[in-house]
Design a protein around this motif. Sequence first.
Motif, PDB file in Angstrom:
ATOM      1  N   SER A  84      17.776  27.699 -20.287  1.00  0.00           N
ATOM      2  CA  SER A  84      18.201  27.875 -18.898  1.00  0.00           C
ATOM      3  C   SER A  84      16.984  28.070 -18.001  1.00  0.00           C
ATOM      4  O   SER A  84      15.983  28.661 -18.403  1.00  0.00           O
ATOM      5  CB  SER A  84      19.107  29.096 -18.777  1.00  0.00           C
ATOM      6  N   ARG A  85      17.074  27.573 -16.788  1.00  0.00           N
ATOM      7  CA  ARG A  85      16.021  27.852 -15.814  1.00  0.00           C
ATOM      8  C   ARG A  85      16.239  29.194 -15.140  1.00  0.00           C
ATOM      9  O   ARG A  85      15.386  29.667 -14.386  1.00  0.00           O
ATOM     10  CB  ARG A  85      15.944  26.733 -14.775  1.00  0.00           C
ATOM     11  N   PHE A  86      17.381  29.821 -15.420  1.00  0.00           N
ATOM     12  CA  PHE A  86      17.712  31.113 -14.833  1.00  0.00           C
ATOM     13  C   PHE A  86      17.338  32.236 -15.782  1.00  0.00           C
ATOM     14  O   PHE A  86      17.357  32.076 -17.006  1.00  0.00           O
ATOM     15  CB  PHE A  86      19.207  31.207 -14.527  1.00  0.00           C
ATOM     16  N   GLY A  87      17.063  33.389 -15.211  1.00  0.00           N
ATOM     17  CA  GLY A  87      16.875  34.591 -15.997  1.00  0.00           C
ATOM     18  C   GLY A  87      18.204  35.286 -16.213  1.00  0.00           C
ATOM     19  O   GLY A  87      19.265  34.765 -15.855  1.00  0.00           O
ATOM     20  N   PRO A  88      18.174  36.495 -16.803  1.00  0.00           N
ATOM     21  CA  PRO A  88      19.414  37.234 -17.038  1.00  0.00           C
ATOM     22  C   PRO A  88      20.171  37.471 -15.734  1.00  0.00           C
ATOM     23  O   PRO A  88      19.575  37.764 -14.696  1.00  0.00           O
ATOM     24  CB  PRO A  88      18.918  38.556 -17.635  1.00  0.00           C
ATOM     25  N   GLY A  89      21.486  37.316 -15.788  1.00  0.00           N
ATOM     26  CA  GLY A  89      22.281  37.519 -14.592  1.00  0.00           C
ATOM     27  C   GLY A  89      23.594  36.780 -14.651  1.00  0.00           C
ATOM     28  O   GLY A  89      24.089  36.433 -15.729  1.00  0.00           O
ATOM     29  N   ALA A  90      24.159  36.532 -13.475  1.00  0.00           N
ATOM     30  CA  ALA A  90      25.487  35.911 -13.376  1.00  0.00           C
ATOM     31  C   ALA A  90      25.375  34.392 -13.486  1.00  0.00           C
ATOM     32  O   ALA A  90      25.519  33.660 -12.504  1.00  0.00           O
ATOM     33  CB  ALA A  90      26.148  36.312 -12.064  1.00  0.00           C
ATOM     34  N   HIS A  91      25.079  33.930 -14.688  1.00  0.00           N
ATOM     35  CA  HIS A  91      24.921  32.487 -14.944  1.00  0.00           C
ATOM     36  C   HIS A  91      25.698  32.142 -16.209  1.00  0.00           C
ATOM     37  O   HIS A  91      25.127  31.868 -17.270  1.00  0.00           O
ATOM     38  CB  HIS A  91      23.444  32.130 -15.079  1.00  0.00           C
ATOM     39  N   THR A  92      27.008  32.165 -16.092  1.00  0.00           N
ATOM     40  CA  THR A  92      27.895  31.979 -17.236  1.00  0.00           C
ATOM     41  C   THR A  92      27.604  30.672 -17.982  1.00  0.00           C
ATOM     42  O   THR A  92      27.478  29.620 -17.370  1.00  0.00           O
ATOM     43  CB  THR A  92      29.356  31.987 -16.769  1.00  0.00           C
ATOM     44  N   GLY A  93      27.503  30.784 -19.280  1.00  0.00           N
ATOM     45  CA  GLY A  93      27.283  29.621 -20.118  1.00  0.00           C
ATOM     46  C   GLY A  93      25.833  29.276 -20.364  1.00  0.00           C
ATOM     47  O   GLY A  93      25.538  28.414 -21.195  1.00  0.00           O
ATOM     48  N   GLU A  94      24.924  29.937 -19.650  1.00  0.00           N
ATOM     49  CA  GLU A  94      23.496  29.638 -19.816  1.00  0.00           C
ATOM     50  C   GLU A  94      22.914  30.417 -20.994  1.00  0.00           C
ATOM     51  O   GLU A  94      23.374  31.520 -21.318  1.00  0.00           O
ATOM     52  CB  GLU A  94      22.726  30.008 -18.544  1.00  0.00           C
ATOM     53  N   THR A  95      21.903  29.852 -21.632  1.00  0.00           N
ATOM     54  CA  THR A  95      21.132  30.544 -22.668  1.00  0.00           C
ATOM     55  C   THR A  95      19.740  30.785 -22.126  1.00  0.00           C
ATOM     56  O   THR A  95      18.964  29.842 -21.932  1.00  0.00           O
ATOM     57  CB  THR A  95      21.064  29.713 -23.963  1.00  0.00           C
ATOM     58  N   THR A  96      19.422  32.030 -21.843  1.00  0.00           N
ATOM     59  CA  THR A  96      18.160  32.343 -21.184  1.00  0.00           C
ATOM     60  C   THR A  96      16.989  32.323 -22.152  1.00  0.00           C
ATOM     61  O   THR A  96      17.142  32.477 -23.369  1.00  0.00           O
ATOM     62  CB  THR A  96      18.217  33.731 -20.528  1.00  0.00           C
ATOM     63  N   ALA A  97      15.811  32.154 -21.587  1.00  0.00           N
ATOM     64  CA  ALA A  97      14.590  32.205 -22.390  1.00  0.00           C
ATOM     65  C   ALA A  97      14.394  33.590 -22.986  1.00  0.00           C
ATOM     66  O   ALA A  97      13.827  33.729 -24.076  1.00  0.00           O
ATOM     67  CB  ALA A  97      13.385  31.817 -21.531  1.00  0.00           C
TER      68      ALA A  97
END
Length: 268
Positions: A84-97
Amino acid sequence: MSAGFPTVAVLPPVLIGASTKAYLGLAELARWAEVVSAGLGELDRGNRPHGPGTPYLCVPAPLLPLVGPPLTDAGLLVGVQDVSRFGPGAHTGETTAEVLAELGCRLVMIGHPERARDQHETLDECRGKALAAARNGIVPILIAGEPTRGADPEAVIAPQLDTVLADVPTDFPVIVAYEPSWAIGQPEPAPGSHIAATTGSIRELLHRRGRGHAARIVYGGSAVVGTYTAIVEACDDAAQRPDGIFLGRGGLAPENFLATVDEVRAVS
């Protein structure tokens, strides 16, 4: 290393990798790991002198915690095929670094043409993914290459490097996987002479951007056993020689992957 980025070990000089794409399920990948782990042990115990070559594998993220530990113990660098390009937070379905780093992920593929085709990923989105990976100590593998046969590789790859790696420090390790889209999924890889010439161009592009020491270049795109040897035989000088190979379908059979490890080490 720039502030905010962890120190990451220098990449090995030669890399021999594979991506399972979405082909292998858990049972198949577990067998792959078992066969490759045993086979690498046999190669290491062999009497034939060989050069360097560190193996790596990129798997779908859900399989990382299941096959990562045994493969790491066998000497592989283990990574995933997206982040994911997003960090931890409200990003359902993403797998963060952040999560991937906790699971022991060492590498992540970014910018593969199949994701641009299927997910409509842009270079700017890939830029965010590369930054997220690097901030968490994960080495980005930038998949770069021209879309059509006959196009100028340098004209396409230069903006890919400049956009996707814009926020990654120049001393942070990166891998550039040269994979021309027109060669992916084809019966044969790109010609050895074309790969050699393009590798030389990529190396020059990286040096101009101050990335020569920390970067590695590998070739992918329908690579199989024998592809690396064909590239080496077509090289006019050391700068044209890739730092390794990146198999897709050609590495799904563990025996083929092991044969490629043996091949690359023999000519390195």
